[in-house]
Enzyme design. Structure first.
Site, PDB file in Angstrom:
ATOM      1  N   THR B  14      13.621  55.456 -42.189  1.00 30.36           N
ATOM      2  CA  THR B  14      13.983  55.724 -43.592  1.00 30.36           C
ATOM      3  C   THR B  14      14.664  54.514 -44.232  1.00 30.36           C
ATOM      4  OG1 THR B  14      14.364  58.005 -42.896  1.00 30.36           O
ATOM      5  CG2 THR B  14      15.144  57.380 -45.086  1.00 30.36           C
ATOM      6  N   GLY B 126      27.611  53.717 -45.627  1.00 23.75           N
ATOM      7  CA  GLY B 126      26.345  53.478 -46.313  1.00 23.75           C
ATOM      8  C   GLY B 126      26.417  52.419 -47.391  1.00 23.75           C
ATOM      9  N   GLU B 182      20.909  66.228 -38.299  1.00 23.93           N
ATOM     10  CA  GLU B 182      19.872  66.230 -37.269  1.00 23.93           C
ATOM     11  C   GLU B 182      19.753  67.623 -36.655  1.00 23.93           C
ATOM     12  OE1 GLU B 182      18.238  63.327 -36.369  1.00 23.93           O
ATOM     13  OE2 GLU B 182      19.332  62.299 -37.964  1.00 23.93           O
ATOM     14  N   LYS B 197      32.326  54.680 -36.394  1.00 25.22           N
ATOM     15  CA  LYS B 197      32.602  54.007 -37.674  1.00 25.22           C
ATOM     16  C   LYS B 197      34.081  53.642 -37.787  1.00 25.22           C
ATOM     17  CE  LYS B 197      28.787  56.383 -40.034  1.00 25.22           C
ATOM     18  NZ  LYS B 197      28.430  57.630 -40.762  1.00 25.22           N
TER      19      LYS B 197
END
Lengths: 424, 424
Positions: B14, B126, B182, B197
């Site tokens: 993606t 992101g 998921e 993260k």
């Protein structure tokens, strides 16, 4: 540079002192010169004895600094000094919103031509690193909109009115007493401070140069505690918003008080905080918030710029700044209008007729109890309509005899999260 | 580089497709190679015919790219490929949180030794450019704390429970149906995604290397809709918070559900959004919010890193990453505890006696009406107390016979705006 980076500083006010203190604590930077008017009065003990104190820019240049930090504020002589430093190939760091708003494009061009850099993180939103985040971190996106709370004084006043129903004058006096506002706070309240910052953001986010004076401003001085009561009924509060949208090679922009949804990031900004939201085609809305003013936060931005240059990571992307046209604010926006009237039957009917004739749809009419009939505030919320049409209708309504105060119209910002906000 | 920057891309999922589309639209970048497993199945028409498609990293290196973009995810073989590219002096851009969390310090050292760069803006939050904002824009500050909503799946589930009183399982199934989670969402829900993260943020913000597995995690799976009802009574809501504080050369850190004040920036993060707050000694708290996941926002981060390298502005400050010790979470924090009991007289007295014996002060006991006596939830809010002490007390209380569900204890985050938050 492997040796210590030699910094010359012009301006030893609140921010300048904080920058000097921070630079002195570091072993990779050396403060070689400090310039200020009446420099003898400014001299302090805690500055290294080897640092040159001067009132002359020529003296400062003779120290051959690796970086020139300009913190004197105002356009002259700051712009001239910055130009002379860049012409000599000296990297410049400034927090001067007026210089960057008016002369930023040409100074950036000069810096590029001389193979040096001009950095100005501190010019907008104090310690919030929004300039480099936009110019570098969002470089891979096409930005379409920037909206922000850019003036901490206005935000302090408005949030004080919101929280404690304080009248405008009282909130302003308090801000002045606390040092958040100047004795002459008109630059803040009338939107001129945010206007210059918005011009800087337009240059960085859109690569477009606009004359700050061409960006519409409206004062927050007409907002009263009653407006927060009514805004809350609509699920909103009121903030001074600086706002610009890219329309082709043009810009639609304005600064002024606006209704923002209570669950929007703007509503969450308290006190003298700042918040900038940018919207990109791919990345959606990204927000940057923090302390927008004050010596220490602004010093963080200035020192970070100095360190980027000292570490050789301070180069900025070549900016292709084009002159932009200002697109008039003719997009439709929902609108809040507060009337303050000597009450009598027929007022709603009279103004509803005017709105109807201009094809402006009334969404709701709200009147809180508890106000005297001779000075009764009520509000009308309007569905999205072009702002000039609303203004024309209000012009007609204003000529009616029942007003005790002029009507106050505020745009309603909607949907900053995931789509462009309404214009005003 | 004045010619076009030649980019080789590994991973055509993606994010990879979104990056490829964005790079193809630009004339300063050239996509020379795409690597993926079963590459024939991946091949698409809209990629330039001259681009090499391959399954072999050696093939990719033979294209002599100016930048290697790694988007295959997971530690192996990604870390090995990144290492080989850096050893060959090729700048690397990655969005791989696992590689950076585990091997970031050594790979950054390798990049510096080879005179090249490793950039990883897409690894955290992101499209929100928080990595460069911290490493460069806040370089002039001393950061003491970082706290964030780093997992969009958890935030989607928790805000769905908050808004619609949806049970956890229903909110999770919905997130899966919408593609936010998921099929095996345990990495998100149990905090392992945010843990990696957080380790990256600790490295960037504090210059300290920690093993991700050493950061305490707690799952959000035990949070129920009733907890949002009680949290609201306390002026709070619930978010998954990843949190790290610098204590000397050590770090105190954790990931898990926590109560956050309704007027805090965390409470304002809806849906799958992300928000990172950092606190610095000089600049106070600065926040960075936006879309934390999805192909397009992450692609903005990756492409921005590529452009920084292409424009020669991609160098990063030399990082001095030191190994850090993990400080146990022994600082005092206010605490929320929800009990679900088969109701009978004497329960409050029994557990109050245990808390009193451990010197833990009860701030309030709240019980909402409308629940059956055989499964009745009520909460106890505790004044700030060391977390291990609260856990010991709860261990004793848990052995009592009236529980229908195990007690749920959540820390209460306080004061992120202007002072360090409470720990947990």
């Amino acid at each position: 540079m492997t040796s210590r980076c030699r910094v010359a500083l012009a301006g030893f006010g609140t921010v300048g002192r904080s920058v000097a203190r921070s630079l002195q604590e570091r072993d990779d930077v050396e403060l070689v010169a400090i310039l200020n008017r009446e420099v003898e009065r400014k001299r302090v003990e805690w500055i290294d004895r080897r640092t040159t104190w001067t009132e002359s820019f020529d003296d400062l240049l003779r120290c051959r600094p690796d970086v020139f930090v300009e913190l004197i504020g105002g356009r002259a002589p700051a712009a001239d000094w910055i130009r002379r430093a860049l012409e000599a190939g000296i990297p410049v760091v400034t927090a001067n919103k007026q210089v960057i708003a008016h002369d930023g494009a040409s100074l950036l061009g000069l810096a590029a031509a001389r193979g040096t850099v001009l950095r100005f993180e501190g010019a907008v939103a104090g310690g919030v690193p929004v300039i480099r985040a936009i110019e570098s971190g969002l470089a891979g996106d096409a930005l379409t909109l920037v909206a922000g709370i850019l003036n901490g004084t206005c935000n302090y006043i408005l949030t004080r009115m919101e929280r404690d129903a304080a009248p405008f004058d009282e909130a302003l006096r308090e801000a002045q007493a606390l040092g958040f506002a100047e004795a002459d706070a008109s630059q803040d309240i009338d939107g001129l401070d945010a206007q210059a910052k918005l011009a800087v953001l337009v240059m960085v986010a859109f690569g477009l140069q606009v004359s700050p004076a061409a960006l519409a401003v409206r004062s927050i001085a007409t907002v009263g505690p009653v407006d927060f009561v009514y805004a809350k009924r609509l699920g909103c509060t009121i903030r001074q918003i600086a706002w610009a949208e890219r329309i082709g090679s043009g810009v639609r922009a304005a600064v002024g008080p606006a209704l923002v949804a209570l669950d929007s990031p703007f509503a969450g900004v308290g006190g003298s905080g700042n918040l900038v939201a940018v919207h990109g085609r791919s990345g959606g809305t990204t927000t940057f918030g923090g302390r927008g003013a004050g010596g220490d936060p602004t010093a963080v931005a200035v020192v970070s710029d100095v360190l980027a240059i000292a570490r050789g990571t301070g180069s900025v992307p070549a900016v292709q700044v084009r002159c932009a046209s200002i697109v008039s604010a003719d997009a439709a926006t929902p609108c809040y209008v507060r009337f303050t009237v000597a009450d009598r039957p027929g007022i709603i009917a009279a103004l509803a007729a005017v709105f109807a004739r201009h094809d402006v749809n009334i969404d709701a009419v709200l009147q809180e109890p508890g106000y005297p009939p001779h000075e009764r505030p009520f509000i009308v919320s309007l569905d999205a309509a072009p702002w000039p049409v609303v203004e024309t209708a209000l012009g007609e309504i204003e000529r009616m005899e029942f007003h005790v105060q002029p009507p106050l119209a505020l745009p309603v910002l909607t949907g900053v999260e995931d789509r462009p906000v309404a214009t005003f």
